[in-house]
Enzyme design. Sequence first.
Site, short mmCIF file in Angstrom:
data_model
loop_
_atom_site.label_atom_id
_atom_site.label_comp_id
_atom_site.label_asym_id
_atom_site.label_seq_id
_atom_site.Cartn_x
_atom_site.Cartn_y
_atom_site.Cartn_z
N THR A 77 46.56 44.13 27.17
CA THR A 77 45.52 43.75 28.12
C THR A 77 44.19 44.40 27.80
O THR A 77 44.14 45.52 27.26
CB THR A 77 45.96 44.18 29.54
OG1 THR A 77 44.85 44.06 30.43
CG2 THR A 77 46.42 45.62 29.59
N TYR A 106 47.98 50.60 35.36
CA TYR A 106 48.37 49.36 34.67
C TYR A 106 47.96 49.42 33.20
O TYR A 106 48.77 49.23 32.28
CB TYR A 106 47.74 48.14 35.36
CG TYR A 106 47.89 46.88 34.56
CD1 TYR A 106 49.15 46.32 34.34
CD2 TYR A 106 46.78 46.25 33.99
CE1 TYR A 106 49.30 45.17 33.58
CE2 TYR A 106 46.93 45.09 33.23
CZ TYR A 106 48.18 44.56 33.03
OH TYR A 106 48.33 43.44 32.27
N1 UFG Z 1 36.86 38.56 42.28
C1 UFG Z 1 36.10 38.26 43.39
N2 UFG Z 1 36.74 37.67 44.44
C2 UFG Z 1 38.07 37.40 44.45
C3 UFG Z 1 38.83 37.71 43.28
C4 UFG Z 1 38.19 38.29 42.21
O1 UFG Z 1 34.92 38.51 43.45
O2 UFG Z 1 38.59 36.89 45.46
C5 UFG Z 1 36.19 39.18 41.13
C6 UFG Z 1 36.75 40.55 40.76
O3 UFG Z 1 36.19 41.55 41.58
C7 UFG Z 1 36.35 40.63 39.30
C8 UFG Z 1 36.43 39.19 38.81
O4 UFG Z 1 36.39 38.40 40.00
O5 UFG Z 1 35.03 41.07 39.21
C9 UFG Z 1 37.70 38.87 38.07
O6 UFG Z 1 38.80 39.34 38.85
P1 UFG Z 1 40.31 38.95 38.53
O7 UFG Z 1 41.15 39.61 39.59
O8 UFG Z 1 40.42 37.49 38.36
O9 UFG Z 1 40.56 39.60 37.12
P2 UFG Z 1 40.37 41.10 36.61
O10 UFG Z 1 39.19 41.05 35.69
O11 UFG Z 1 40.31 42.08 37.71
O12 UFG Z 1 41.75 41.37 35.90
C10 UFG Z 1 42.05 40.88 34.65
C11 UFG Z 1 43.55 40.71 34.56
C12 UFG Z 1 44.24 42.04 34.67
C13 UFG Z 1 43.64 43.00 33.66
C14 UFG Z 1 42.15 43.07 33.81
C15 UFG Z 1 41.52 43.92 32.75
O13 UFG Z 1 44.00 39.85 35.56
O14 UFG Z 1 45.61 41.89 34.45
O15 UFG Z 1 41.61 41.78 33.70
O16 UFG Z 1 40.33 44.42 33.24
F1 UFG Z 1 44.13 44.25 33.86
#
Ligand code: UFG
Length: 330
Positions: free
Chosen positions: A117, A141
């Site tokens: 990841t 994680y």
């Molecule tokens: N976000 C929102 N509103 C929501 C959901 C997400 O604003 O309802 C934002 C989050 O704060 C973030 C972006 O959208 O800024 C992306 O969020 P995600 O949850 O879709 O994905 P992440 O970047 O947090 O996570 C992904 C993978 C993880 C991994 C991570 C590495 O899903 O498994 O990247 O940084 F660990």
Amino acid sequence: MSVLVTGGAGYIGGHMVLALLDAGEQVVVLDNLSTGFRWAVPAEATFVEGDFGDEALVAKVLAEHGIDAIAHFAAKIVVPESVTDPLGYYLNNTAKARSLIACAVAAKIRHFIFSSTAAVYGEPSQNPVTEDVLLAPINPYGRSKLMVEWMLQDTVKAHDLSVVVLRYFNVAGADPQGRLGQSTPNATHLIKIAVQAALGHRNGMDVFGTDYPTPDGSCVRDYIQITDLVAAHMHALAYLRNGGESLTCNCGYGRGLSVLEIIEVVKAVSGVDFPVRLAGRRAGDPASLIAGADRVREVLGWQPKYQDVRGIVTQALDWERRLHNRGAAS
Ligand code: UFG
């Protein structure tokens, strides 16, 4: 020759199973169905319900099915959950992976593909981030996955095993043929949430943070379409079978899109102007995470096909409708 896919009833593993079957491979799925779905595994694959940390079971599966390669997807993947339950993550993602690797070595399996990841980078000091920067995960994680990368690095030096580690950025979209998509209830992923808001399955959505040092203040991510991601694994499998040396590759497009940009695309593609609330930052979110993605193209010969974000959102919308109708029907 067969490929063992752990977590093959889940979102990413399930798409890998489809790609392998499409390529005429024999596939064995090992999944404990903790978050995956039995219906997601096609009849052409052999399904074994169980835990990849169960050494006796894994040894039996490896011996009975003529496995030459393992693609290891099964994992816990929710960052905030890893903060409240670190030991659960270190057990499932790290300790059980050690068991699986030990079984692979004992059974003289030669090839191993590991789902890692972008979380291993933490808050990267450069963007796009390349594979060789100093790794500094900021949550359990990311650490639970990085420890497996280290175990694999040491194992390939000591044993006849070659490994491709793929570090995923933000995986999104669904099978273009509509066979599978992101089905986990209570998903936290941005595109899934926005699509649910567009379809009226939730009452709007929140933007977590608009004060980041990014062009529009919201977080920037590199969204990679699931079929393209899985194609990188197929290239990795061919590479390993052709005698390629162990390798670590980022999987992303090298393109950043902000949360607000994604929401605009979902609104445009769905034609629904759903409510969006500007909320505070979510704990642990890096401002920007974009893949330096030269290696996967140059060494594995990967060529993405589905970069168009409108297409990714269309697939996610189509799958969410299907999933909703399936739920309504059952
Ligand atoms: N976000 C929102 N509103 C929501 C959901 C997400 O604003 O309802 C934002 C989050 O704060 C973030 C972006 O959208 O800024 C992306 O969020 P995600 O949850 O879709 O994905 P992440 O970047 O947090 O996570 C992904 C993978 C993880 C991994 C991570 C590495 O899903 O498994 O990247 O940084 F660990």
